[in-house]
Design an enzyme around this catalytic site. Structure first.
Site, PDB file in Angstrom:
ATOM      1  N   HIS A 114     -26.791  36.199  27.313  1.00 52.59           N
ATOM      2  CA  HIS A 114     -27.520  36.986  26.240  1.00 52.59           C
ATOM      3  C   HIS A 114     -27.370  38.388  26.786  1.00 52.59           C
ATOM      4  O   HIS A 114     -28.427  38.858  27.317  1.00 52.59           O
ATOM      5  CB  HIS A 114     -28.874  36.548  25.838  1.00 52.59           C
ATOM      6  CG  HIS A 114     -29.327  37.486  24.490  1.00 52.59           C
ATOM      7  ND1 HIS A 114     -30.237  36.819  23.848  1.00 52.59           N
ATOM      8  CD2 HIS A 114     -29.230  38.542  24.070  1.00 52.59           C
ATOM      9  CE1 HIS A 114     -30.537  37.713  22.776  1.00 52.59           C
ATOM     10  NE2 HIS A 114     -29.895  38.824  22.994  1.00 52.59           N
TER      11      HIS A 114
ATOM     12  N   HIS B 128     -25.755  42.244  25.455  1.00 50.06           N
ATOM     13  CA  HIS B 128     -25.098  43.113  24.591  1.00 50.06           C
ATOM     14  C   HIS B 128     -24.161  44.106  25.656  1.00 50.06           C
ATOM     15  O   HIS B 128     -25.051  45.099  26.295  1.00 50.06           O
ATOM     16  CB  HIS B 128     -25.830  43.936  23.836  1.00 50.06           C
ATOM     17  CG  HIS B 128     -26.618  42.909  23.057  1.00 50.06           C
ATOM     18  ND1 HIS B 128     -26.273  42.430  21.654  1.00 50.06           N
ATOM     19  CD2 HIS B 128     -27.915  42.172  23.008  1.00 50.06           C
ATOM     20  CE1 HIS B 128     -27.041  41.562  20.917  1.00 50.06           C
ATOM     21  NE2 HIS B 128     -28.027  41.316  21.724  1.00 50.06           N
TER      22      HIS B 128
ATOM     23  N   HIS C 241     -28.797  35.456  16.668  1.00 45.72           N
ATOM     24  CA  HIS C 241     -30.322  36.064  16.949  1.00 45.72           C
ATOM     25  C   HIS C 241     -31.016  35.424  15.845  1.00 45.72           C
ATOM     26  O   HIS C 241     -30.898  35.847  14.827  1.00 45.72           O
ATOM     27  CB  HIS C 241     -30.401  37.418  17.179  1.00 45.72           C
ATOM     28  CG  HIS C 241     -29.804  38.253  18.373  1.00 45.72           C
ATOM     29  ND1 HIS C 241     -28.540  37.937  18.731  1.00 45.72           N
ATOM     30  CD2 HIS C 241     -30.287  39.222  19.197  1.00 45.72           C
ATOM     31  CE1 HIS C 241     -28.369  38.836  19.670  1.00 45.72           C
ATOM     32  NE2 HIS C 241     -29.256  39.262  20.171  1.00 45.72           N
TER      33      HIS C 241
ATOM     34  N   GLU D 189     -36.707  36.627  16.748  1.00 49.27           N
ATOM     35  CA  GLU D 189     -37.019  37.491  17.566  1.00 49.27           C
ATOM     36  C   GLU D 189     -38.196  38.154  16.945  1.00 49.27           C
ATOM     37  O   GLU D 189     -39.478  38.328  17.356  1.00 49.27           O
ATOM     38  CB  GLU D 189     -35.949  38.514  17.936  1.00 49.27           C
ATOM     39  CG  GLU D 189     -36.263  39.498  18.960  1.00 49.27           C
ATOM     40  CD  GLU D 189     -35.056  40.647  19.250  1.00 49.27           C
ATOM     41  OE1 GLU D 189     -34.169  40.681  18.364  1.00 49.27           O
ATOM     42  OE2 GLU D 189     -35.132  41.263  19.978  1.00 49.27           O
TER      43      GLU D 189
ATOM     44  N   ASP E 179     -30.381  40.932  27.947  1.00 52.98           N
ATOM     45  CA  ASP E 179     -30.215  41.424  26.489  1.00 52.98           C
ATOM     46  C   ASP E 179     -29.529  42.949  26.721  1.00 52.98           C
ATOM     47  O   ASP E 179     -28.512  43.000  26.345  1.00 52.98           O
ATOM     48  CB  ASP E 179     -31.655  41.535  25.965  1.00 52.98           C
ATOM     49  CG  ASP E 179     -31.644  41.507  24.211  1.00 52.98           C
ATOM     50  OD1 ASP E 179     -30.417  41.555  23.706  1.00 52.98           O
ATOM     51  OD2 ASP E 179     -32.606  41.605  23.614  1.00 52.98           O
ATOM     52  N   ASP E 180     -30.414  43.859  26.745  1.00 51.61           N
ATOM     53  CA  ASP E 180     -29.663  45.084  26.915  1.00 51.61           C
ATOM     54  C   ASP E 180     -30.523  45.860  28.118  1.00 51.61           C
ATOM     55  O   ASP E 180     -31.430  46.614  27.882  1.00 51.61           O
ATOM     56  CB  ASP E 180     -30.274  46.009  25.667  1.00 51.61           C
ATOM     57  CG  ASP E 180     -29.790  45.222  24.258  1.00 51.61           C
ATOM     58  OD1 ASP E 180     -28.386  45.436  24.096  1.00 51.61           O
ATOM     59  OD2 ASP E 180     -30.459  44.420  23.646  1.00 51.61           O
TER      60      ASP E 180
END
Ligand code: HPA
Ligand code: ZN
Length: 338
Positions: free
Chosen positions: A17, A19, A197, A200, A278-279
């Protein structure tokens, strides 16, 4: 660093996961802005970092989409990937399945081929330089409509043999998985894997929709599944992988503090949870920063970290033979670090 955190950091692992646009560090944002003559609304790197204080997912997304505006050329995407892969190498991430958001770029007039070719070049570099394997997951932006998602899938056709699957990201509330049932069915027809997703910020019902309507192979985040015991039982029974992102959950206020993060509960409930970044440029760290943060909260054992690393391969789209090879490497690492 505690012994446990050091042990966790050294484990061979996969990231499921991530991005790629969320790995754009402020320094690189300034470099690309200068190179491409794009104006950015920040005086310096410190001002960018100061802007990264979020109350929820949408706060983050607004800044994240604005930041992506500096990405213009194939070289930008290749170098963006290269910087991420260098972090993978440092964190013992030996395999990664990368999300990208074509609509963020095509809406600005950047051809989808520029994005994909740049990323593929960076992925080939990483295989050659670091021995890191990777694949691409094309994400649809759920705040846009179904027709836009279909157009994106169509535009990606020439590269579909280089894309492992499709995903669903962006603003969750008010954009249920059902909105994309038909485009996910079309992706399945094309032989693509499916992830989304869900849970969340959205309710457990969105997780159920992702399972029943999108027929996902993997669930991204999934935190709010914990509110529904029957759903938890279903996820555990089916061995569904959850790609959990502790520092993201902290920064987006999905959890009030890292000590309240439910990663330990997820494992005790028999869920196949994994740890991901994630980011990372926006949320304060890469994969090992996430492993270390949960190690520091003191609720996971050495065996739990072995399980998390094993889950990252078990939940991947690698072949059975590759999964077996990576699991053997984990066993060897654990045996060498008693
Ligand atoms: N949630 C939804 N969309 C996103 C995220 C996320 O955590 N990161 C990048 N796009
Ligand atoms: Zn995400």
């Amino acid at each position: 660093m505690t012994n446990l955190a050091t042990f966790a950091a050294g484990l061979p692992k996969a990231e499921l996961h991530l991005h790629i646009e969320g790995s754009l560090e402020p320094e690189q944002m300034f470099a690309f802005a200068r190179r491409n003559a794009v104006a950015i609304p920040y005086a310096d790197v410190e001002a960018v970092r100061a802007a990264y204080a979020f109350n929820n997912l949408q706060d983050f997304l607004d800044i994240y989409y604005a930041g992506a505006d500096v990405l213009r050329t194939e070289a930008d995407f290749r170098e963006l990937a290269a910087a991420y892969f260098a972090r993978c190498a440092a964190d013992q991430v030996v395999h990664t399945e990368i999300f990208f958001d074509p609509q963020t770029h095509t809406a600005r007039g950047i051809p989808i081929g520029t994005v994909i070719e740049g990323l593929l070049a960076g992925m080939a570099d990483a295989q050659a330089e670091h021995g890191i394997s990777s694949s691409l997951i094309l994400c649809f932006l759920r705040h846009l409509d179904e027709a836009d998602a279909f157009a994106t899938l169509e535009a990606a056709r020439p590269w579909l043999d280089r894309i492992a699957g499709v995903g669903l990201d962006s603003s969750e509330q008010g954009h249920p998985p059902s909105k994309f049932e038909r485009v996910f069915a079309a992706a399945a027809e094309l032989g693509l894997k499916r992830v989304a997703h869900a849970g969340e910020e959205g309710p457990p019902a969105y997780v159920t929709e992702a399972l029943d309507l999108l027929k996902v192979d993997r669930l991204d985040h999934g935190n709010r599944s914990l509110e529904d015991p029957l759903l938890v039982a279903r996820l555990a029974r089916s061995g569904m992988t959850l790609t959990v992102c502790p520092l993201s959950n902290l920064k987006l206020c999905v959890v009030p503090d890292i000590d309240a993060h439910p990663i330990d509960r997820m494992l005790r409930l028999g869920l196949r949870a994994t740890i991901n970044s994630d980011d990372p440029a926006y949320f304060g760290g890469y994969v090992n920063d996430n492993y270390r943060a949960v190690a520091a909260s003191g609720r996971l054992t050495r065996d739990d970290f072995v399980t998390l690393a094993r889950n990252s391969f078990l939940g991947s789209f690698l072949s059975d033979a590759d999964v077996a090879r990576h699991l053997a490497a984990i066993d060897a690492y654990a045996a060498a670090h008693p």
